[in-house]
Design an enzyme around this catalytic site. Structure first.
Site, PDB file in Angstrom:
ATOM      1  N   MET B   1       0.826  -1.204   0.000  1.00 35.77           N
ATOM      2  CA  MET B   1       0.000   0.000   0.000  1.00 35.77           C
ATOM      3  C   MET B   1       0.867   1.264   0.000  1.00 35.77           C
ATOM      4  O   MET B   1       1.703   1.391  -0.846  1.00 35.77           O
ATOM      5  CB  MET B   1      -0.932  -0.024   1.194  1.00 35.77           C
ATOM      6  CG  MET B   1      -2.208  -0.778   0.893  1.00 35.77           C
ATOM      7  SD  MET B   1      -3.576   0.062   1.657  1.00 35.77           S
ATOM      8  CE  MET B   1      -4.942  -0.815   0.991  1.00 35.77           C
ATOM      9  N   CYS B   2       0.711   2.127   0.922  1.00 36.46           N
ATOM     10  CA  CYS B   2       1.302   3.469   1.037  1.00 36.46           C
ATOM     11  C   CYS B   2       0.265   4.502   0.611  1.00 36.46           C
ATOM     12  O   CYS B   2      -0.590   4.211  -0.219  1.00 36.46           O
ATOM     13  CB  CYS B   2       2.553   3.718   0.199  1.00 36.46           C
ATOM     14  SG  CYS B   2       3.982   2.765   0.741  1.00 36.46           S
ATOM     15  N   GLY B   3       0.353   5.670   1.199  1.00 32.24           N
ATOM     16  CA  GLY B   3      -0.562   6.758   0.856  1.00 32.24           C
ATOM     17  C   GLY B   3       0.218   7.977   0.409  1.00 32.24           C
ATOM     18  O   GLY B   3       1.323   8.229   0.884  1.00 32.24           O
TER      19      GLY B   3
END
Lengths: 231, 323
Positions: B1-3
């Site tokens: 993921m990661c944002g």
């Protein structure tokens, strides 16, 4: 009677729980969710003929696995709206992000704005009507059902398509592997007219404006006795 | 993921509130990246001939927070040796150093005298702050809500390709006043890292995003424009990515050719914003009246001071384009 619940004051889990309590017996038919603020997993797993309005933008997987319910999103929807829907209707007034109607088996998904990439990916029998455009790789590996695009389709439409039928009114940027244009038959015209009617576009678009696309059946290990009637 | 999150305030009266508007954006993306977080702030501009260095300690043994006295001693020592104009501000865990000494001299002095210090950013406007831990805590540690400026680029990390460390967190510096945040993973980063090492570039981590950052820095040093460098990235980087690049005057967004990783953009009269998910934008002022859209795959979107351009890249090899 309308039951209105705000997601500013209640958790998604709580609101979904209230909705699921209707599954056993319908006691409250009309629902409204306010302040959705793009939250994920709203109204997933409904299994009752209730009517629900979401008053704003929804996040990922809104109305996923829907059965029977009539859901209207008064804004835009995030990734995977109505994914794996079985029956009922989901209507998005705004745009939908990628993978709208992914793997859905039945029901009707209407997106009044544009849909992002991979709209109808691996659809298994759902009907999807998009009032605007669809993004790249729409209908990717679509197995059954109908996708109607009233605007344009971006690159690689219907890549690795099985037996879904894709109707496009505008331009198609490019066709994906094993997707080809078919001749529009009178049966196609009839089913397209029904779909436009069901989606509320009966007086907006004419069936003659559309082209139909399907599988060339050269890519996958096709066996005729496993398919429905060839259209 | 990661944002990923980015916010540019077109409305100057909002600029003192930049950090206060940005912190909830970063916090909203904590579900996508709870390991570590960071942000680049484009605030006041150092005078002509002067540059800012943002320093943080990368030593796992030495606490990131140095005592004010210790920092003062180091800075005094540096000032005496370099015999030049030098001022500094100590934030909780970072030091912003302002000087007219050239970049190479400062970096050489740091390498020798203060090897634990890592240069997070160099430029006249940029300051990069990051840390390991929940994004909300990292933001609080750096006093994010109280920082003003014209724009910020941020990242919340869920590590996949390399360890959870200060240096492995984003944003990465890609040259003066430039930074990169990345959501995704690259599959050819080892090959590319070796190629860049032959070119004389060194790496702090075995992180794939650092390779992307160094790749962009290299292209820009070779004379590419930002757009050319990003077009090069679309050809040379294999893998999944949504990149946001912070520049002195704005930011750029590009997604890989199959748009594997999400991105949502919004623009109204007051602001332009980008985020991995709409949730991060939901509380921005007048968002109800913003245009909200998803950037197309393999297109370079640049927003810099009032001019938005989406650059087509028709000549690029789309993985799924058929002849």
């Amino acid at each position: 009677m309308m039951r209105t619940v705000s997601l500013e004051t209640h958790s998604v889990r709580q609101v979904n729980q209230w909705l699921h309590e209707q599954n056993a017996k319908l006691e409250e038919e009309n629902w409204q969710i306010t302040e959705p603020q793009g939250r994920h997993a709203l109204a997933c797993g409904l299994d009752q003929a209730l009517k629900l309005t979401i008053d704003g933008h929804a996040g990922y997987y809104c109305a996923g696995m829907n059965k029977q319910a009539e859901v209207v999103i008064e804004g835009s929807a995030g990734v995977g709206v109505a994914e794996n829907m079985m029956s009922g209707t989901v209507r998005v007034r705004g745009n939908a992000s990628q993978c709208a109607g992914a793997t859905a088996h039945g029901g009707l998904l209407v997106i009044e704005g544009d849909a992002g990439a991979r709209c109808g990916i691996a659809m298994k029998g759902v009907d999807i009507v998009v009032g605007g455009n669809v993004g790249p790789m729409s209908g990717f590996m679509a197995q059954a059902g109908r996708l109607v695009v009233c605007g344009n389709a971006d690159e690689a439409l219907g890549d690795s398509l099985y037996e879904a039928r894709l109707y496009v009114r505008g331009t198609v940027e490019s066709l994906g592997a094993d997707c080809e244009e078919k001749n529009m038959t009178p049966e196609d015209q009839t089913e397209l007219a029904e779909l436009l009617h069901a989606a509320g576009y009966r007086n907006t678009f004419r069936t003659e404006e559309f082209r139909v696309y399907g599988s060339a059946r050269r890519l996958y290990n096709f066996q005729i006795d496993q398919a429905g009637p060839d259209r | 993921m990661c944002g990923i999150v980015g916010l540019y305030l077109k409305e100057p009266t909002l600029q003192p509130q930049l950090g206060a508007l940005f912190e909830p954006m970063l916090a909203a993306m904590a579900d996508r990246g709870p390991d570590s977080a960071g942000f680049a702030r484009y605030g006041d501009e150092a005078p002509e001939g002067t540059i800012k260095f943002t320093l943080q300690s990368s030593s796992p043994t030495e606490p990131a927070k140095e005592s004010g006295q210790r920092v003062a001693e180091r800075m005094e020592a540096m000032r005496n040796v370099l015999d030049q104009e030098l001022t500094w501000t100590q934030h909780a865990e970072a030091i912003v150093l302002r000087t007219d000494v050239d970049e190479q001299t400062v970096k050489a002095w740091l390498r020798e005298q203060w090897p634990e210090a890592t240069v997070m950013s160099v430029g006249r406007r940029i300051e990069i702050y990051k840390g390991v831990g929940h994004p909300r805590i990292v933001a609080r540690r750096h006093g994010l809500a109280g920082l003003g400026g014209s724009h910020m680029i941020g990242h919340t990390r869920m590590a996949t390709e390399s360890g959870v460390t200060l240096c492995g967190s984003h944003p990465f510096t890609t040259g003066r006043d430039l930074c990169l945040v990345h959501n995704g993973s690259l599959s050819n980063h080892n090959t590319l890292r070796r190629r860049l090492q032959y070119q004389g570039h060194s790496f702090e981590t075995d992180n794939d995003s650092e390779v992307a950052a160094t790749y962009l820095a290299w292209r820009l040093q070779e004379g590419d424009t930002l757009t050319q460098a990003l077009e090069g990235a679309l050809v040379d980087l294999d893998g999944f990515f949504t990149f946001t690049v912070g520049t002195r005057d704005g930011f750029a967004v590009v997604r890989d050719p199959i748009a594997c990783k999400p991105a949502v953009m919004a623009e109204n009269d007051a602001l332009v914003a980008v985020a991995s998910e709409y949730r991060a934008l939901a509380h921005l002022p007048d968002i109800e009246n913003a245009a909200v859209w998803e950037p197309k795959p393999a297109r370079i979107f640049v927003w810099e001071q009032g001019a938005a351009t989406t650059l087509g890249s028709r000549n690029l090899p789309h993985t799924f384009r058929r002849a």
